[in-house]
Design a protein around this motif. Sequence first.
Motif, PDB file in Angstrom:
ATOM      1  N   LEU A  52       0.838  -1.208   0.000  1.00 41.05           N
ATOM      2  CA  LEU A  52       0.000   0.000   0.000  1.00 41.05           C
ATOM      3  C   LEU A  52       0.871   1.256   0.000  1.00 41.05           C
ATOM      4  CD1 LEU A  52      -2.845  -1.051   2.448  1.00 41.05           C
ATOM      5  CD2 LEU A  52      -2.988  -0.751  -0.035  1.00 41.05           C
ATOM      6  N   ALA A  53       1.862   1.304   0.869  1.00 39.37           N
ATOM      7  CA  ALA A  53       2.777   2.449   0.895  1.00 39.37           C
ATOM      8  C   ALA A  53       3.602   2.490  -0.388  1.00 39.37           C
ATOM      9  CB  ALA A  53       3.684   2.367   2.117  1.00 39.37           C
ATOM     10  N   GLY A  94      -7.785   9.945  -9.150  1.00 40.39           N
ATOM     11  CA  GLY A  94      -8.858   8.957  -9.270  1.00 40.39           C
ATOM     12  C   GLY A  94      -8.301   7.558  -9.436  1.00 40.39           C
ATOM     13  N   GLY A  95      -7.239   7.431 -10.243  1.00 49.86           N
ATOM     14  CA  GLY A  95      -6.604   6.127 -10.434  1.00 49.86           C
ATOM     15  C   GLY A  95      -5.926   5.614  -9.176  1.00 49.86           C
ATOM     16  N   LEU A 100      -5.781   1.916  -4.797  1.00 47.71           N
ATOM     17  CA  LEU A 100      -5.662   1.615  -3.364  1.00 47.71           C
ATOM     18  C   LEU A 100      -6.886   0.859  -2.851  1.00 47.71           C
ATOM     19  CD1 LEU A 100      -4.028   4.886  -1.989  1.00 47.71           C
ATOM     20  CD2 LEU A 100      -2.969   2.627  -2.181  1.00 47.71           C
ATOM     21  N   ALA A 101      -8.056   1.167  -3.413  1.00 53.01           N
ATOM     22  CA  ALA A 101      -9.268   0.460  -2.992  1.00 53.01           C
ATOM     23  C   ALA A 101      -9.292  -0.976  -3.517  1.00 53.01           C
ATOM     24  CB  ALA A 101     -10.506   1.217  -3.472  1.00 53.01           C
ATOM     25  N   LEU A 128      -3.814  -4.504 -12.008  1.00 53.01           N
ATOM     26  CA  LEU A 128      -4.508  -3.219 -11.872  1.00 53.01           C
ATOM     27  C   LEU A 128      -3.930  -2.141 -12.774  1.00 53.01           C
ATOM     28  CD1 LEU A 128      -5.184  -3.165  -8.040  1.00 53.01           C
ATOM     29  CD2 LEU A 128      -6.812  -3.588  -9.892  1.00 53.01           C
ATOM     30  N   LEU A 129      -2.673  -2.281 -13.164  1.00 53.52           N
ATOM     31  CA  LEU A 129      -2.070  -1.301 -14.073  1.00 53.52           C
ATOM     32  C   LEU A 129      -2.813  -1.236 -15.402  1.00 53.52           C
ATOM     33  CD1 LEU A 129       1.801  -1.492 -13.707  1.00 53.52           C
ATOM     34  CD2 LEU A 129       0.335   0.481 -13.388  1.00 53.52           C
ATOM     35  N   GLY A 130      -3.268  -2.355 -15.915  1.00 52.88           N
ATOM     36  CA  GLY A 130      -3.992  -2.374 -17.187  1.00 52.88           C
ATOM     37  C   GLY A 130      -5.230  -1.493 -17.150  1.00 52.88           C
TER      38      GLY A 130
END
Length: 161
Positions: A52-53, A94-95, A100-101, A128-130
């Motif tokens: 997360l960090a 927003g991304g 993070l969510a 998640l990068l995609g």
Amino acid sequence: MFRSFLVSLTKHIPPGQLGRYLVVGIWNTAFAYASFALFTAILDRYMPASYLAGSLLSSLLNITVSFLGYKWFVFRTRGNYLKEWARCLVVYSGGIVLGLALLPPTVFLMSYATDRPRSAPYIAGALLLGLQVILSFLGHKNFSFKSAGAAATGVGASNRS
């Protein structure tokens, strides 16, 4: 059939811009993932859920690197550095929030889907990068690098090739 579908998806993108976006996008994605993995690995010794960090720290660095690539090579806008960078922050914020969510549940799923739970944050980050690449292109094209005159006429400043 597939060709006509592809043409309909890309007809609003000026010639050359999509190719430049893909080149800069590949660099941004590689750089973003490498910095995420590096920060996660470094912080892993010092804190639980270091991913997360690591995600937050790498996102802050990646915003500036991505901004310069998009400004100079993809959308080729002039001036407005601070305004466009601030708009990039809005798009990327927003991304970041979405990432993070989604990261904890995706890490949880990946830890059960693989036999290597320590690899789960890295796999989840790559997945998640995609999603973030697609959303950021749309946000940058229609908001970050769109001039005030272009917004009024509906033609993007990014339409210059």
